[in-house]
Each structure stands twice: as C-alpha cells, then as structure tokens.
Scaffold this active site. Structure first.
Site: not given
Ligand code: NDP
Ligand code: 8X3
Length: 251
Positions: A9, A12, A33-34, A83, A149, A153, A180, A186
């Site tokens: 949380a 993103g 983690r942050r 998430n 990756y 998923k 998507g 990310f």
């Molecule tokens: P962000 O990088 O903005 O957010 C990722 C979040 O995951 C951060 O809050 C981070 O928090 C947390 N995180 C990562 N590793 C850990 C860990 N080991 N323990 C706890 N928390 C962790 O990316 P998004 O919001 O885009 O991604 C969220 C989800 O959506 C992911 O599962 C991603 O695969 C998925 N997704 C993203 C897409 C995209 O294009 N952006 C498309 C499809 C799916 P912190 O570093 O503080 O721990």
């Molecule tokens: C992230 C979307 O298409 O860049 O889940 O892998 S993609």
C-alpha cells in the site's frame, strides 16, 4: 464488510486502493516495506481508520504474526488484497539474473500464498470474506522478457481459480484482477531506478492509473454477497493483445 488488508500500500495500485476504501469509510490495514510511505498515509488520513504495518510479504512468519496480532476494529479482516508484487528486469530468460527470478517468485507467488493462508481459515469459519488478487495481463499474454514475471501472474490466475474450488460451499469470494499497462513505480522498479526508461514506456500513450484498478476492486467488493466476480481483465484503450501492443500517438 468494513476492514480491508492491503499488501503493497506504499505506492501505485495499493496506495490508491487504501485511499479509495478510506474515503468510503472502511478500516484499512496498509502494509509495505517502506515505513516512511506508510507514515505519509497516516499523516493524511489519521490513525483511527488506518493501521500502518511494516511487512515484507516474503516473510511467512512475519505475515502470520501480523495477522494474528490484529485487534478490533482492524480484525476480523473482511477483504484481503494481495497486491504487493514486482517485475525485475526485461532480459530474455537465458540472460536473466536468477536472483531477480527468486525475488519475483518469493514476492508474487509466495507472498500471495503466505497472506492468503494466514487469512483464509478465519474467513471460512465466519463464512464470509473476499480475497482480491492482483494478477496481470502478463499472466495470459506472453511477451519477450516477460518470462518469470508473466509466469508468476499465471500462477496467481490459476491459484485464484483453484481457491474458488476449495471454497465451494462457503460464502468466501475470490477475484483476480488483471491490469494491463499502468503508470506507477512498477517500471522504475523493473528497470532498477532507470527514470528515463520508465518515462519512455508511458510516453505518448495513456496508460491506466492506479485509481482505475482501485475502482475495479471497489466494484468487485461492493457486488451483492451472492455475486463472485471471478476475473477482471482491464487494459487502457491504447493497448491490445498484451504488453507489446501499445498505440503511441506520435509514432
Ligand atoms: P508499484 O511499484 O507502484 O507498487 C508495488 C507495491 O508492492 C509497493 O507498495 C511495494 O511496497 C510493494 N512490495 C513490493 N515487494 C514487496 C514485499 N516483498 N513485501 C511487501 N510489499 C512489497 O507497482 P504497482 O502498483 O503497479 O503494482 C502493484 C501490483 O500490480 C503488482 O502485483 C504488479 O505486478 C501488478 N500489476 C502492475 C501493472 C503495471 O503495469 N503497473 C500491470 C498489472 C499488474 P514496498 O516497496 O514499500 O515494500
Ligand atoms: C504489468 C503489465 O504487461 O507490463 O503486469 O507485464 S506488463
């Protein structure tokens, strides 16, 4: 339902989901983690409805302890949003860093398992609850460099389906949301801090915004109790058939 536990949380989709549910009056357990990012959320929304928890989803013992320690009004957990997740690297499989593969498996797969296993017995006992997993279109559409990756998923997608089988006969719901192209941290994480590379991916396109997925989660959770939204595949209009097919305005 009134209490939601969100992994990742701090940024993103997870952060936007925390904000959406807080605005709707829910009790929110925001994890990541942050710590400084969690503190920002508390500064903005106050501590009454928001419980910040520093948690690494890869640590099964820490996940179990975090769920076990929850107290009213942050327990019981009505909705878990799995998430937290990441992609690391864009290399083809034969050139990828095995450490990156381990981190993706530990976070995107095992993290989901740890949190789900910790929350599920209580949901079954209460005969109510909702697991919302954040998958990806990368679980359904293959692309060069998507290797582990995308496979992680695909795991989340099939695990969501199998969960529904195991929960058949209970009122616990399971939803897999598969976004998507979405602009967040990310790509910065995937490219290991390369800001220019991250900017370029979203350039001349209109990707999804985190709030778009938060709205999907809200909608799925708000359906009547007898309705289970199984999958939501959501792309920006500029994208078709997966990661590599993005229409760019000036190219
Ligand atoms: P962000 O990088 O903005 O957010 C990722 C979040 O995951 C951060 O809050 C981070 O928090 C947390 N995180 C990562 N590793 C850990 C860990 N080991 N323990 C706890 N928390 C962790 O990316 P998004 O919001 O885009 O991604 C969220 C989800 O959506 C992911 O599962 C991603 O695969 C998925 N997704 C993203 C897409 C995209 O294009 N952006 C498309 C499809 C799916 P912190 O570093 O503080 O721990
Ligand atoms: C992230 C979307 O298409 O860049 O889940 O892998 S993609």
């Amino acid at each position: 339902m009134s209490t939601i536990f969100i992994t990742g949380a701090t940024s993103g989709i997870g952060r936007a989901t925390a904000e959406k549910f807080l605005q709707e009056g829910w009790n929110v357990i925001a994890t990541g983690r942050r710590e400084s990012r969690l503190r920002e959320l508390v500064d903005a929304y106050g501590p009454d409805k928001l419980l910040p928890l520093v948690l690494d989803v890869r640590d099964r013992a820490a996940v179990q302890a975090a769920f076990a320690a929850l107290k009213s009004p942050f327990a019981p957990v009505d909705v878990l949003v799995n998430n937290a997740g990441l992609a690391l690297g864009v290399s083809v499989a034969q050139q990828s860093d095995p450490e990156d593969w381990d981190t993706m498996v530990d976070t995107n797969i095992k993290g989901v398992l740890h949190c789900t296993r910790a929350v599920l017995p209580g949901m079954v006992e209460r005969n109510t609850g909702h697991i919302v997993n954040i998958g990806s279109i990368a679980g359904s559409y293959a692309y060069v460099g998507g290797n582990v990756y995308g496979a992680s998923k695909a795991f989340v997608e099939q695990f969501s389906r199998n969960l529904r089988c195991d929960l058949h006969g209970t009122d616990v719901r399971v939803t897999n949301i598969e976004p998507g192209l979405l602009e967040s941290e990310f790509t910065l994480v995937r490219l290991k801090g390369n800001e220019e590379g991250s900017r370029k991916l979203y350039e001349d396109a209109e990707p999804l915004h985190p709030v778009d997925v938060a709205e999907c989660i809200w909608w799925a959770v708000q359906r009547p109790a007898h309705v289970n939204i199984c999958r939501i595949e959501v792309m920006p209009v500029c994208q078709r058939n997966g990661a590599t097919e993005v229409f760019r305005k000036h190219k």
